[in-house]
Scaffold this motif. Structure first.
Motif, PDB file in Angstrom:
ATOM      1  N   TYR A  14      -7.073   4.416  -0.960  1.00 35.47           N
ATOM      2  CA  TYR A  14      -7.657   3.930   0.289  1.00 35.47           C
ATOM      3  C   TYR A  14      -9.091   3.456   0.077  1.00 35.47           C
ATOM      4  CZ  TYR A  14      -8.476   3.342   5.218  1.00 35.47           C
ATOM      5  OH  TYR A  14      -8.766   2.793   6.438  1.00 35.47           O
ATOM      6  N   ALA A  15      -9.846   4.183  -0.718  1.00 37.42           N
ATOM      7  CA  ALA A  15     -11.218   3.768  -1.010  1.00 37.42           C
ATOM      8  C   ALA A  15     -11.227   2.423  -1.719  1.00 37.42           C
ATOM      9  CB  ALA A  15     -11.923   4.823  -1.861  1.00 37.42           C
ATOM     10  N   THR A  16     -10.343   2.252  -2.678  1.00 37.23           N
ATOM     11  CA  THR A  16     -10.266   0.987  -3.414  1.00 37.23           C
ATOM     12  C   THR A  16      -9.801  -0.136  -2.506  1.00 37.23           C
ATOM     13  OG1 THR A  16      -9.771   2.199  -5.439  1.00 37.23           O
ATOM     14  CG2 THR A  16      -9.250  -0.158  -5.418  1.00 37.23           C
ATOM     15  N   TRP A  17      -8.751   0.105  -1.741  1.00 40.80           N
ATOM     16  CA  TRP A  17      -8.185  -0.898  -0.833  1.00 40.80           C
ATOM     17  C   TRP A  17      -9.239  -1.370   0.172  1.00 40.80           C
ATOM     18  CZ3 TRP A  17      -6.821  -0.128   4.511  1.00 40.80           C
ATOM     19  CH2 TRP A  17      -6.064  -1.156   5.068  1.00 40.80           C
ATOM     20  N   SER A  18      -9.882  -0.421   0.820  1.00 40.88           N
ATOM     21  CA  SER A  18     -10.862  -0.811   1.831  1.00 40.88           C
ATOM     22  C   SER A  18     -12.133  -1.371   1.208  1.00 40.88           C
ATOM     23  CB  SER A  18     -11.187   0.367   2.751  1.00 40.88           C
ATOM     24  OG  SER A  18     -11.710   1.443   2.013  1.00 40.88           O
ATOM     25  N   GLY A  19     -12.593  -0.768   0.116  1.00 34.46           N
ATOM     26  CA  GLY A  19     -13.835  -1.224  -0.525  1.00 34.46           C
ATOM     27  C   GLY A  19     -13.726  -2.622  -1.098  1.00 34.46           C
ATOM     28  N   VAL A  20     -12.675  -2.860  -1.877  1.00 39.86           N
ATOM     29  CA  VAL A  20     -12.487  -4.197  -2.452  1.00 39.86           C
ATOM     30  C   VAL A  20     -12.219  -5.203  -1.339  1.00 39.86           C
ATOM     31  CG1 VAL A  20     -11.041  -5.604  -3.980  1.00 39.86           C
ATOM     32  CG2 VAL A  20     -11.740  -3.317  -4.684  1.00 39.86           C
ATOM     33  N   GLY A  21     -11.459  -4.766  -0.324  1.00 40.37           N
ATOM     34  CA  GLY A  21     -11.197  -5.643   0.820  1.00 40.37           C
ATOM     35  C   GLY A  21     -12.479  -6.056   1.532  1.00 40.37           C
ATOM     36  N   LEU A  52       0.838  -1.200   0.000  1.00 44.80           N
ATOM     37  CA  LEU A  52       0.000   0.000   0.000  1.00 44.80           C
ATOM     38  C   LEU A  52       0.875   1.254   0.000  1.00 44.80           C
ATOM     39  CD1 LEU A  52      -2.822   1.234   0.075  1.00 44.80           C
ATOM     40  CD2 LEU A  52      -2.757   1.039   2.574  1.00 44.80           C
ATOM     41  N   SER A  53       1.952   1.233   0.782  1.00 42.83           N
ATOM     42  CA  SER A  53       2.852   2.393   0.812  1.00 42.83           C
ATOM     43  C   SER A  53       3.497   2.624  -0.554  1.00 42.83           C
ATOM     44  CB  SER A  53       3.913   2.231   1.896  1.00 42.83           C
ATOM     45  OG  SER A  53       4.891   1.289   1.524  1.00 42.83           O
ATOM     46  N   LEU A  54       3.847   1.560  -1.249  1.00 42.20           N
ATOM     47  CA  LEU A  54       4.412   1.704  -2.596  1.00 42.20           C
ATOM     48  C   LEU A  54       3.366   2.255  -3.567  1.00 42.20           C
ATOM     49  CD1 LEU A  54       6.516  -1.581  -2.988  1.00 42.20           C
ATOM     50  CD2 LEU A  54       7.327   0.720  -2.375  1.00 42.20           C
ATOM     51  N   ALA A  55       2.147   1.751  -3.459  1.00 36.92           N
ATOM     52  CA  ALA A  55       1.079   2.213  -4.358  1.00 36.92           C
ATOM     53  C   ALA A  55       0.813   3.703  -4.178  1.00 36.92           C
ATOM     54  CB  ALA A  55      -0.199   1.412  -4.107  1.00 36.92           C
TER      55      ALA A  55
END
Length: 107
Positions: free
Chosen positions: A59-66, A46-49
């Motif tokens: 963050y929206a994508t990471w949390s939403g897809v997660g 996530l830090s690299l992205a």
């Protein structure tokens, strides 16, 4: 490359969350350690992205897809029940992720 790193972060988060469940409150050593390793990998990617992907969209994508994939795994593998209000909430999250990605300045 940022979205590939984001996808790896999402995979790490999903693995880590499911291993967290399997750890039974950190009482089982192998799932506990594996969960922590998965979360470290998750946050690393996530830090690299975030070097190339807008923070709000990432963050929206990471949390939403997660949330979506973790819910599906919880239903299939952990036999959790999902209520109609939970489904409505997840659909609203999906809408939010789409809006954040469509209107992000990172594109």
């Amino acid at each position: 490359m940022g979205y590939i790193q984001l996808a790896l972060a999402i995979i790490g988060e999903i693995i880590g969350t499911n291993l967290l469940k399997a750890s039974d409150g950190f009482t089982k050593p192998l799932p506990t350690i594996s969960s922590l390793v998965a979360y470290v990998a998750c946050f690393y990617f996530l830090s690299l992205a975030l070097k190339t992907v807008n923070l709000s969209a990432a963050y929206a994508t990471w949390s939403g897809v997660g949330i979506i994939l973790t819910t599906l795994i919880a239903v299939v593998f952990w036999h959790d029940k999902v209520s109609i209000p939970e489904i409505i909430g997840i659909v609203l999250i999906i809408v939010g992720v789409v809006v954040c990605n469509l209107f992000s300045n990172a594109h």
